[in-house]
Design a protein around this motif. Sequence first.
Motif, PDB file in Angstrom:
ATOM      1  N   ALA A 531     -14.150  -0.537   5.200  1.00  0.00           N
ATOM      2  CA  ALA A 531     -12.821   0.043   5.398  1.00  0.00           C
ATOM      3  C   ALA A 531     -12.043  -0.760   6.434  1.00  0.00           C
ATOM      4  O   ALA A 531     -12.614  -1.426   7.309  1.00  0.00           O
ATOM      5  N   THR A 532     -10.722  -0.666   6.346  1.00  0.00           N
ATOM      6  CA  THR A 532      -9.861  -1.462   7.221  1.00  0.00           C
ATOM      7  C   THR A 532      -9.998  -1.078   8.687  1.00  0.00           C
ATOM      8  O   THR A 532      -9.673  -1.881   9.570  1.00  0.00           O
ATOM      9  N   GLU A 533     -10.481   0.121   8.991  1.00  0.00           N
ATOM     10  CA  GLU A 533     -10.620   0.545  10.392  1.00  0.00           C
ATOM     11  C   GLU A 533     -11.491  -0.407  11.197  1.00  0.00           C
ATOM     12  O   GLU A 533     -11.298  -0.588  12.401  1.00  0.00           O
ATOM     13  N   TRP A 534     -12.484  -1.008  10.529  1.00  0.00           N
ATOM     14  CA  TRP A 534     -13.403  -1.894  11.251  1.00  0.00           C
ATOM     15  C   TRP A 534     -12.668  -3.098  11.840  1.00  0.00           C
ATOM     16  O   TRP A 534     -13.113  -3.667  12.839  1.00  0.00           O
ATOM     17  N   ILE A 572     -11.349  -3.808  -6.411  1.00  0.00           N
ATOM     18  CA  ILE A 572     -10.411  -2.732  -6.093  1.00  0.00           C
ATOM     19  C   ILE A 572      -8.980  -3.107  -6.474  1.00  0.00           C
ATOM     20  O   ILE A 572      -8.208  -2.263  -6.933  1.00  0.00           O
ATOM     21  N   ASP A 573      -8.617  -4.372  -6.303  1.00  0.00           N
ATOM     22  CA  ASP A 573      -7.270  -4.808  -6.685  1.00  0.00           C
ATOM     23  C   ASP A 573      -7.116  -4.834  -8.198  1.00  0.00           C
ATOM     24  O   ASP A 573      -6.101  -4.390  -8.748  1.00  0.00           O
ATOM     25  N   TRP A 574      -8.110  -5.371  -8.856  1.00  0.00           N
ATOM     26  CA  TRP A 574      -8.087  -5.453 -10.320  1.00  0.00           C
ATOM     27  C   TRP A 574      -7.996  -4.046 -10.926  1.00  0.00           C
ATOM     28  O   TRP A 574      -7.188  -3.786 -11.829  1.00  0.00           O
ATOM     29  N   ALA A 575      -8.799  -3.128 -10.407  1.00  0.00           N
ATOM     30  CA  ALA A 575      -8.825  -1.771 -10.955  1.00  0.00           C
ATOM     31  C   ALA A 575      -7.473  -1.088 -10.763  1.00  0.00           C
ATOM     32  O   ALA A 575      -6.974  -0.420 -11.681  1.00  0.00           O
ATOM     33  N   CYS A 611      -9.832   7.052  -2.777  1.00  0.00           N
ATOM     34  CA  CYS A 611     -10.828   6.808  -1.722  1.00  0.00           C
ATOM     35  C   CYS A 611     -10.576   5.507  -0.977  1.00  0.00           C
ATOM     36  O   CYS A 611     -10.905   5.396   0.212  1.00  0.00           O
ATOM     37  N   ILE A 612     -10.023   4.493  -1.648  1.00  0.00           N
ATOM     38  CA  ILE A 612      -9.889   3.165  -1.024  1.00  0.00           C
ATOM     39  C   ILE A 612      -8.501   2.941  -0.428  1.00  0.00           C
ATOM     40  O   ILE A 612      -8.123   1.787  -0.170  1.00  0.00           O
ATOM     41  N   GLN A 613      -7.748   4.002  -0.195  1.00  0.00           N
ATOM     42  CA  GLN A 613      -6.469   3.851   0.491  1.00  0.00           C
ATOM     43  C   GLN A 613      -6.690   3.220   1.866  1.00  0.00           C
ATOM     44  O   GLN A 613      -7.592   3.617   2.613  1.00  0.00           O
ATOM     45  N   GLU A 614      -5.882   2.220   2.210  1.00  0.00           N
ATOM     46  CA  GLU A 614      -6.050   1.558   3.507  1.00  0.00           C
ATOM     47  C   GLU A 614      -5.761   2.502   4.660  1.00  0.00           C
ATOM     48  O   GLU A 614      -6.354   2.369   5.735  1.00  0.00           O
ATOM     49  N   GLU A 615      -4.886   3.468   4.470  1.00  0.00           N
ATOM     50  CA  GLU A 615      -4.586   4.450   5.504  1.00  0.00           C
ATOM     51  C   GLU A 615      -5.619   5.578   5.420  1.00  0.00           C
ATOM     52  O   GLU A 615      -5.667   6.317   4.435  1.00  0.00           O
ATOM     53  N   PRO A 616      -6.495   5.737   6.429  1.00  0.00           N
ATOM     54  CA  PRO A 616      -7.563   6.740   6.350  1.00  0.00           C
ATOM     55  C   PRO A 616      -7.059   8.148   6.076  1.00  0.00           C
ATOM     56  O   PRO A 616      -7.718   8.921   5.374  1.00  0.00           O
ATOM     57  N   PRO A 639      -1.266   6.366  -5.044  1.00  0.00           N
ATOM     58  CA  PRO A 639      -0.361   5.254  -4.728  1.00  0.00           C
ATOM     59  C   PRO A 639      -1.132   3.945  -4.644  1.00  0.00           C
ATOM     60  O   PRO A 639      -2.371   3.922  -4.710  1.00  0.00           O
ATOM     61  N   ASN A 640      -0.383   2.865  -4.465  1.00  0.00           N
ATOM     62  CA  ASN A 640      -1.008   1.560  -4.270  1.00  0.00           C
ATOM     63  C   ASN A 640      -1.846   1.615  -2.997  1.00  0.00           C
ATOM     64  O   ASN A 640      -1.329   1.899  -1.918  1.00  0.00           O
ATOM     65  N   PRO A 641      -3.146   1.357  -3.085  1.00  0.00           N
ATOM     66  CA  PRO A 641      -3.988   1.460  -1.886  1.00  0.00           C
ATOM     67  C   PRO A 641      -3.709   0.360  -0.875  1.00  0.00           C
ATOM     68  O   PRO A 641      -3.982   0.510   0.315  1.00  0.00           O
ATOM     69  N   SER A 642      -3.205  -0.777  -1.348  1.00  0.00           N
ATOM     70  CA  SER A 642      -2.950  -1.919  -0.474  1.00  0.00           C
ATOM     71  C   SER A 642      -1.602  -2.525  -0.850  1.00  0.00           C
ATOM     72  O   SER A 642      -1.527  -3.499  -1.602  1.00  0.00           O
TER      73      SER A 642
END
Length: 655
Positions: A531-534, A572-575, A611-616, A639-642
């Motif tokens: 996840a982006t938090e790291w 994740i982008d492809w999906a 689940c893979i939204q960049e914003e937690p 929405p667009n996760p990224s």
Amino acid sequence: MLMMMQGIEVGRNLSSRLTETSFTKGRYRLHLGNDGDLRLLTLNPETLLESDIYFAYYASNTKNQNPGIQLVFNESGYMYVLQRNNSRFYLKQDVPVSSKDFYHRAVLHFDGVFVQYYHPKGGDGGWRWAWSQPENICAKGFGTDLAANEVGNLACGSNNICILGDNQRPRCECPERFVLSDPSDSYGDCKPDFEMHSCGAKSNQTDVSLYEFVTLEKTNWPSGDYKKYSNYNEERCKASCLNDCFCAAVVFRTICWKKKFPLSYGHRSPTGGSDTFIKVRKLTAGVPNTGRRGRTRDWLIITCSVLLGTSALVNFILLYMKRNKKRMAKKPNQRRYTGAATAHDLNLRVFTYRELVVATGDFVEELGRGAFGIVYKGVLKVSGDSEVSVAVKKLDRVAQESEKEFKNEVKVIGQIHHKNLVKLIGFCDEEQSRMIVYEFLPNGTLASFLFRRPRPSWEDRRRIAVEVARGILYLHEECSEQIIHCDIKPQNILLDEYNNPRISDFGLAKLLMINQTHTLTNIRGTKGYVATEWFRNSPITSKVDVYSYGVVLLEIVCCKKAVDLEDNVILIDWAYDCFRQRRLKDLIKEDLEALDNMDLVERYVKIAIWCIQEEPGKRPNMRKVTQMLEGVAQVNDPPNPSPYNTFTCAESMSN
């Protein structure tokens, strides 16, 4: 277990173990009798005495004029009964692979299935199924002279349903509104979670307003009929049971069969058959549901509040809790492992370094490696000649905190029990050597299961997706202390012999050094499971596991890796772009089973994208994820996760 060049002499047995984890002798025997007949026998489960045989559920029929004199498992991997005139009765005519390139072994499992396996020499493909006897242990009757075609399913207890799984091994499942009498024994009896109806002195009529039916599709209970009607339709069949206090269930398939409790020999067939309707007490009928945790206590409190008033209620609650605490303290511990040194306060076995050196053959057979260290296969002696396989993880990157702190962390892990989590057996804490010993799961990782061709079945993948989510939910919300896994990925999800998923390495993140917490994966600069938090120095919450699960869910749907360097695909982008362009079929090309379930594929892809939204804060928690997977919560378009990174479906398919 039999290896090649071993056999059974007249009058001797091969015994099963008691359970999957207990090597005490169980209730099944492979026995070559004095009459020369090879039989699979089941003993009285209450006594387990050799003299207390219930029946045979397989027989070679090698007796009479030309009796068998020995069961032979020869060097070529063939198994046969050698008869007095030197003729051979082969248990299986064909063996799929040559013993020149493969090892062979045969096991009488604790569930009564006798299986021959093979393993590539010098390979790591694991033990593979060759054949088994009986072919369907859930079926009613095997045609032996002792069973008289009334064997029924052997593996599951009363009110329990037998379902044939992979490699002809059974699994058992309590019907809806039933729970296991012993929660640790899924093969045991099931009991109702409602008050059973009983017949009055003057009438056998049931108060129909108190009862309803639960439907068990494709499920039959071929024994225990006490009435049958050939001219009833389904509604009339159910009405007859509803009005009869003796009736516990009806099975309907052109004929109506009435059943009494306990129900026995339950069998679910994927190919169809009869439906069963079990009569249960309505949840709104004013009776406590004793099978649900806490409902009996809540009902008692509500009842007493009416009878005693507020002040008396407080006294009652305090007295109830005090007595309950004493009763729990008196319960004996039944899950302790035997061994030289046992940590009684942890309910885990404490191993010496030398014990684990011997168990692993000096750490020879490597099962895998990751952020926490290397995992080796080992074998422990349990009692007598009995052995059990284990996985030994050497924690070579663990902070050297005090012995007390280490044991406290291991204690938390050891107290966690869930069917979708790997079970901890013990640990070693000797000078600089710290190791954790887990149960060994034979079918490897979810990664090796998913990324193969042909793809695993869609039904297996769907089930695994739901069960992995339930395991993470347990870690986040249902165990005594919240545990954030921090490294959810297919390599950390193992499969048991029935391909049920078990999450491993949970709780180990707290054992890592502080400066190791951001290196839980080697895909730091690429979108993988992290996840982006790291990378933002943001607080680490349970939402990091939600992100990782979303990636795993996409891998389960597509059977494609999160980062495929050969095809230049970031999953994740492809999906997301395939979803946005309404081209989801591109994700599952040539997967005919998935293509037949496009509604579910779309649901799962949408859940994964949430689940893979960049914003937690936009990610759901695991309870919501589980509800969406099970279809009890709505899944809106995500929405667009990224938003600042795009990768089109068309581009991915052209590479």
